[in-house]
Design a protein around this motif. Structure first.
Motif, PDB file in Angstrom:
ATOM      1  N   VAL A 160      99.231 153.615  17.041  1.00 40.59           N
ATOM      2  CA  VAL A 160      99.663 155.002  16.848  1.00 40.59           C
ATOM      3  C   VAL A 160     100.982 155.007  16.090  1.00 40.59           C
ATOM      4  O   VAL A 160     101.953 154.348  16.502  1.00 40.59           O
ATOM      5  N   SER A 161     101.029 155.721  14.990  1.00 37.99           N
ATOM      6  CA  SER A 161     102.255 155.786  14.182  1.00 37.99           C
ATOM      7  C   SER A 161     103.446 156.219  15.030  1.00 37.99           C
ATOM      8  O   SER A 161     103.311 157.025  15.955  1.00 37.99           O
ATOM      9  N   HIS A 162     104.612 155.660  14.713  1.00 35.67           N
ATOM     10  CA  HIS A 162     105.901 155.987  15.337  1.00 35.67           C
ATOM     11  C   HIS A 162     106.027 155.449  16.763  1.00 35.67           C
ATOM     12  O   HIS A 162     106.988 155.784  17.470  1.00 35.67           O
ATOM     13  N   THR A 163     105.099 154.586  17.189  1.00 37.04           N
ATOM     14  CA  THR A 163     105.239 153.956  18.499  1.00 37.04           C
ATOM     15  C   THR A 163     106.446 153.037  18.528  1.00 37.04           C
ATOM     16  O   THR A 163     107.112 152.901  19.558  1.00 37.04           O
ATOM     17  N   TYR A 164     106.750 152.401  17.413  1.00 35.82           N
ATOM     18  CA  TYR A 164     107.861 151.447  17.322  1.00 35.82           C
ATOM     19  C   TYR A 164     108.910 151.977  16.349  1.00 35.82           C
ATOM     20  O   TYR A 164     108.836 151.731  15.138  1.00 35.82           O
ATOM     21  N   PRO A 165     109.902 152.720  16.839  1.00 33.74           N
ATOM     22  CA  PRO A 165     110.912 153.293  15.944  1.00 33.74           C
ATOM     23  C   PRO A 165     111.983 152.298  15.505  1.00 33.74           C
ATOM     24  O   PRO A 165     112.733 152.565  14.567  1.00 33.74           O
ATOM     25  N   ASP A 166     112.061 151.152  16.177  1.00 32.32           N
ATOM     26  CA  ASP A 166     113.152 150.218  15.929  1.00 32.32           C
ATOM     27  C   ASP A 166     112.655 148.936  15.262  1.00 32.32           C
ATOM     28  O   ASP A 166     111.479 148.574  15.340  1.00 32.32           O
ATOM     29  N   ALA A 167     113.619 148.236  14.631  1.00 30.24           N
ATOM     30  CA  ALA A 167     113.321 146.936  14.028  1.00 30.24           C
ATOM     31  C   ALA A 167     113.123 145.896  15.137  1.00 30.24           C
ATOM     32  O   ALA A 167     113.690 146.029  16.219  1.00 30.24           O
ATOM     33  N   PRO A 168     112.334 144.870  14.897  1.00 28.95           N
ATOM     34  CA  PRO A 168     111.643 144.562  13.639  1.00 28.95           C
ATOM     35  C   PRO A 168     110.250 145.195  13.541  1.00 28.95           C
ATOM     36  O   PRO A 168     109.659 145.197  12.472  1.00 28.95           O
ATOM     37  N   GLU A 169     109.728 145.713  14.663  1.00 31.59           N
ATOM     38  CA  GLU A 169     108.345 146.197  14.651  1.00 31.59           C
ATOM     39  C   GLU A 169     108.129 147.360  13.687  1.00 31.59           C
ATOM     40  O   GLU A 169     107.035 147.506  13.120  1.00 31.59           O
ATOM     41  N   PRO A 229     100.816 152.601   5.911  1.00 25.80           N
ATOM     42  CA  PRO A 229     100.950 153.926   5.285  1.00 25.80           C
ATOM     43  C   PRO A 229      99.991 154.963   5.880  1.00 25.80           C
ATOM     44  O   PRO A 229      98.808 154.670   6.106  1.00 25.80           O
ATOM     45  N   ALA A 230     100.510 156.175   6.084  1.00 21.62           N
ATOM     46  CA  ALA A 230      99.695 157.242   6.677  1.00 21.62           C
ATOM     47  C   ALA A 230      98.462 157.545   5.837  1.00 21.62           C
ATOM     48  O   ALA A 230      97.376 157.802   6.367  1.00 21.62           O
ATOM     49  N   ASN A 231      98.606 157.508   4.501  1.00 26.79           N
ATOM     50  CA  ASN A 231      97.464 157.831   3.649  1.00 26.79           C
ATOM     51  C   ASN A 231      96.376 156.761   3.670  1.00 26.79           C
ATOM     52  O   ASN A 231      95.245 156.992   3.227  1.00 26.79           O
ATOM     53  N   LEU A 232      96.701 155.585   4.228  1.00 22.76           N
ATOM     54  CA  LEU A 232      95.718 154.510   4.360  1.00 22.76           C
ATOM     55  C   LEU A 232      95.199 154.387   5.790  1.00 22.76           C
ATOM     56  O   LEU A 232      94.502 153.409   6.108  1.00 22.76           O
ATOM     57  N   GLY A 233      95.557 155.319   6.649  1.00 23.67           N
ATOM     58  CA  GLY A 233      95.053 155.301   8.018  1.00 23.67           C
ATOM     59  C   GLY A 233      96.120 155.323   9.087  1.00 23.67           C
ATOM     60  O   GLY A 233      95.835 155.583  10.256  1.00 23.67           O
ATOM     61  N   GLY A 234      97.380 155.040   8.719  1.00 23.45           N
ATOM     62  CA  GLY A 234      98.478 155.118   9.675  1.00 23.45           C
ATOM     63  C   GLY A 234      98.477 153.982  10.685  1.00 23.45           C
ATOM     64  O   GLY A 234      97.729 153.022  10.584  1.00 23.45           O
ATOM     65  N   GLY A 235      99.347 154.101  11.671  1.00 25.97           N
ATOM     66  CA  GLY A 235      99.506 153.034  12.649  1.00 25.97           C
ATOM     67  C   GLY A 235     100.361 151.907  12.093  1.00 25.97           C
ATOM     68  O   GLY A 235     101.368 152.145  11.411  1.00 25.97           O
ATOM     69  N   GLY A 264      95.042 145.506   8.444  1.00 27.40           N
ATOM     70  CA  GLY A 264      95.245 146.722   9.234  1.00 27.40           C
ATOM     71  C   GLY A 264      94.033 147.614   9.093  1.00 27.40           C
ATOM     72  O   GLY A 264      92.919 147.136   8.836  1.00 27.40           O
ATOM     73  N   ILE A 265      94.226 148.896   9.247  1.00 27.44           N
ATOM     74  CA  ILE A 265      93.119 149.844   9.126  1.00 27.44           C
ATOM     75  C   ILE A 265      92.592 149.838   7.694  1.00 27.44           C
ATOM     76  O   ILE A 265      93.357 149.898   6.734  1.00 27.44           O
ATOM     77  N   GLY A 266      91.254 149.767   7.580  1.00 26.34           N
ATOM     78  CA  GLY A 266      90.632 149.780   6.269  1.00 26.34           C
ATOM     79  C   GLY A 266      90.162 151.167   5.883  1.00 26.34           C
ATOM     80  O   GLY A 266      90.113 152.084   6.716  1.00 26.34           O
ATOM     81  N   GLN A 267      89.805 151.310   4.633  1.00 25.46           N
ATOM     82  CA  GLN A 267      89.381 152.614   4.122  1.00 25.46           C
ATOM     83  C   GLN A 267      87.961 152.527   3.545  1.00 25.46           C
ATOM     84  O   GLN A 267      87.605 151.540   2.911  1.00 25.46           O
ATOM     85  N   LEU A 268      87.207 153.566   3.805  1.00 24.13           N
ATOM     86  CA  LEU A 268      85.907 153.740   3.164  1.00 24.13           C
ATOM     87  C   LEU A 268      86.085 154.702   2.000  1.00 24.13           C
ATOM     88  O   LEU A 268      86.772 155.722   2.137  1.00 24.13           O
ATOM     89  N   ASP A 286      88.556 150.344  11.820  1.00 20.10           N
ATOM     90  CA  ASP A 286      89.422 149.483  12.630  1.00 20.10           C
ATOM     91  C   ASP A 286      89.026 148.035  12.375  1.00 20.10           C
ATOM     92  O   ASP A 286      87.916 147.623  12.715  1.00 20.10           O
ATOM     93  N   ASN A 287      89.935 147.270  11.799  1.00 19.59           N
ATOM     94  CA  ASN A 287      89.649 145.883  11.458  1.00 19.59           C
ATOM     95  C   ASN A 287      90.191 144.885  12.477  1.00 19.59           C
ATOM     96  O   ASN A 287      90.221 143.682  12.208  1.00 19.59           O
TER      97      ASN A 287
END
Length: 254
Positions: free
Chosen positions: A123-132, A138-144, A169-173, A185-186
């Motif tokens: 889930v995007s923004h789960t890790y707000p801090d470095a290094p994670e 990228p959100a346009n490629l599926g996020g997370g 990471g997440i793949g695109q069709l 989901d890869n």
């Protein structure tokens, strides 16, 4: 009344013992290797199954839902303050994981985990801090988040050194026009047998997971940078190839 009181005391002691089953803790160490030897970064010294010479500059990944299973099929998921663990070849502190949860004592015969982040955790923004946070996908490629980043360069057939970003990471069709029509989901599950692995009350048992980077490029598929190029984030064919190969990338070491 004394008999009644004694029975109550015995019942309380029984409940106390039954509610506090013996348990120990787990330590997981992570290593990077190439053909069984410790990874040496920033050196053009490796060759994959396709004959590509290459060097690795960075290696990072997530694992999640690490689970220990007994021979009777009962299992326990190993958790800490975070449901996933980030591993980075350049950050020593990430190469050891000491989950906070205690593990029920006993003999375990199998360890499994999700390579990358399972959908419930990606889930995007789960890790707000470095290094994670540098693993954001990228959100346009599926996020997370990226499941893995292995960066470096390879020597092409004409002798030119070219950069590569082996990012999964997440793949695109996509449709015939190249527009994204869906996501894939890869992530995948790695399962390894355990021999004589026992969690003992009050003690810490140790597992060592080794990733052999050269295994990403073979078995069952041969990965060739001359075919796929240096960037695969938007190439679902390459993502699927690495997903298939990834099942044999990990092994347990002493």
């Amino acid at each position: 009344m004394r008999t009644s009181g004694s029975l109550l005391l015995l019942a309380a002691l029984f409940l106390s013992v039954s509610c506090h089953k013996p348990a120990g803790q787990l330590r997981v160490d992570f290593r990077f290797a190439v053909d069984g030897e410790p990874l040496q970064q920033d050196e053009l010294r490796y060759m994959n199954a396709a004959g590509n010479r290459y060097a690795v500059t960075e290696a990072q990944y997530f694992i999640s839902h690490l689970t220990l299973t007994k021979s009777d099929g009962t299992s326990v998921e190993v958790r800490s303050d975070k449901a996933a663990h980030y591993v980075d070849a350049d950050i020593a502190s990430t190469l050891t994981w000491l989950p906070a949860d205690e593990i029920p004592a006993g003999r375990y015969t199998e360890v499994s985990f999700t390579f990358g982040l399972a959908p419930d955790l990606n889930v995007s923004h789960t890790y707000p801090d470095a290094p994670e946070n540098a693993m954001s996908w990228p959100a346009n490629l599926g996020g997370g988040y990226h499941y893995m980043k292995i960066n470096g360069w390879w020597q092409s057939a004409d002798g030119t050194q070219r950069p590569f970003n082996l990012h999964t990471g997440i793949g695109q069709l996509r449709n015939a026009e190249g527009s994204i029509t869906g996501f894939v989901d890869n992530n995948f599950t790695v399962t390894l047998p355990l021999e004589n692995f026992i969690i003992t009350k009050g003690e810490t048992a140790q597992l060592c997971l080794q990733m052999d980077i050269n295994q990403w490029f073979t078995n069952p598929h041969t990965f060739d940078w001359e075919v796929f190029g240096g960037s695969i984030m938007q190439d679902q064919e390459a993502q699927e190839l690495l997903r298939d190969n990834g099942v044999s990338v990990f092994s347990l070491k002493d």
